[in-house]
Design an enzyme around this catalytic site. Structure first.
Site, PDB file in Angstrom:
ATOM      1  CE  LYS A 241      -3.826   0.159   2.529  1.00  0.00           C
ATOM      2  NZ  LYS A 241      -4.665   0.008   3.761  1.00  0.00           N
ATOM      3  CB  ILE A 242       2.292   3.242  -2.534  1.00  0.00           C
ATOM      4  CG1 ILE A 242       3.287   2.081  -2.566  1.00  0.00           C
ATOM      5  CG2 ILE A 242       2.965   4.578  -2.808  1.00  0.00           C
ATOM      6  CD1 ILE A 242       4.065   1.971  -3.843  1.00  0.00           C
TER       7      ILE A 242
END
Ligand code: G3P
Length: 226
Positions: free
Chosen positions: A85-86
């Site tokens: 998850k960025i």
């Protein structure tokens, strides 16, 4: 529609997994920090429970290089079912590109606008995660934003899926399902509430009562035994 659990509470996940059609789990730094002093131990438990289903965990680095390195480390450790998850930042945008060039799975998180989602999709994100309840709480309309994102991604034929997140009630989940979200992630309590209806419970109680009045403890298959 994919259904994920937005929790790292392994006890609750283990309770739900045998019953609910769960496609994976999502975590974030807040969720992991609530769970234990050792995020690796938590991830190890999640790996066992998910058994190849999706696991999403977020970067804690601020710069794109750090995010990319964390993505590689976690993907190597967890496997091909892992999604990094960025967060939607300038550094995050650069990290998405690096991760996708390396073939890593990417979920872009903290999405609040269709433009953010469009940019993430253009960079090849696998999922974008708009925050429904947090949008509702700023007098926006989380489900409408999700619908706009679904439409925009379809307009440009991007493969990016919408993973709607941040829910506090069943109505919000229903609303995003109605506008075609590809996936939702919900906490364990909310997951259980998705199937609740008092008339369902009453109907089942009535069937059981009528059967027992007539046939006692016998099961339907008892009548078929030779
Ligand atoms: O994991 C991101 C998102 O689900 C956050 O949810 O409940 O903290 O708004 P919430």
């Amino acid at each position: 529609m994919k259904l994920l659990l937005d929790t790292a509470d392994v006890g609750r996940i283990a309770q739900l997994m045998p019953f609910m059609p769960i496609d994976g789990v999502t975590t974030n730094p807040t969720i992991l920090s609530k769970e234990s002093d050792d995020p690796k131990a938590t991830i190890d438990e999640l790996k066992k429970l998910m058994n190849g289903k999706m696991i999403h965990a977020q970067t804690t680095a601020y710069d794109s290089h750090g995010m990319f390195e964390q993505a590689k480390t976690l993907t190597e450790y967890i496997g091909s079912n892992f999604y990094i998850k960025i967060p939607m930042t300038m550094q995050g945008l650069a990290a998405i590109e690096k991760c996708k060039a390396e073939g890593l799975n990417v979920t872009v998180t903290a999405i609040f606008t269709p433009m953010q989602a469009l940019l993430a999709a253009k960079l090849g994100a696998d999922f974008v995660a708009p925050y429904v309840d947090r949008l509702d709480n700023i007098t926006s309309d989380g489900a409408s934003v999700v619908g706009e994102i679904v439409n925009i991604l379809e307009n440009y034929c991007y493969d990016t899926e919408v993973l709607a997140a941040s829910f506090k009630n069943v109505q919000q989940v229903y609303n995003v399902a109605s506008v075609g979200t590809h996936a939702v992630t919900v906490n364990a309590d909310l997951c259980q509430k998705l199937i609740f209806h008092p008339f369902t419970d009453k109907s089942i109680e009535d069937f059981d009562f009528d059967w027992r009045v007539k046939y006692g403890d016998k099961q339907i298959t008892d009548f078929f035994k030779k």
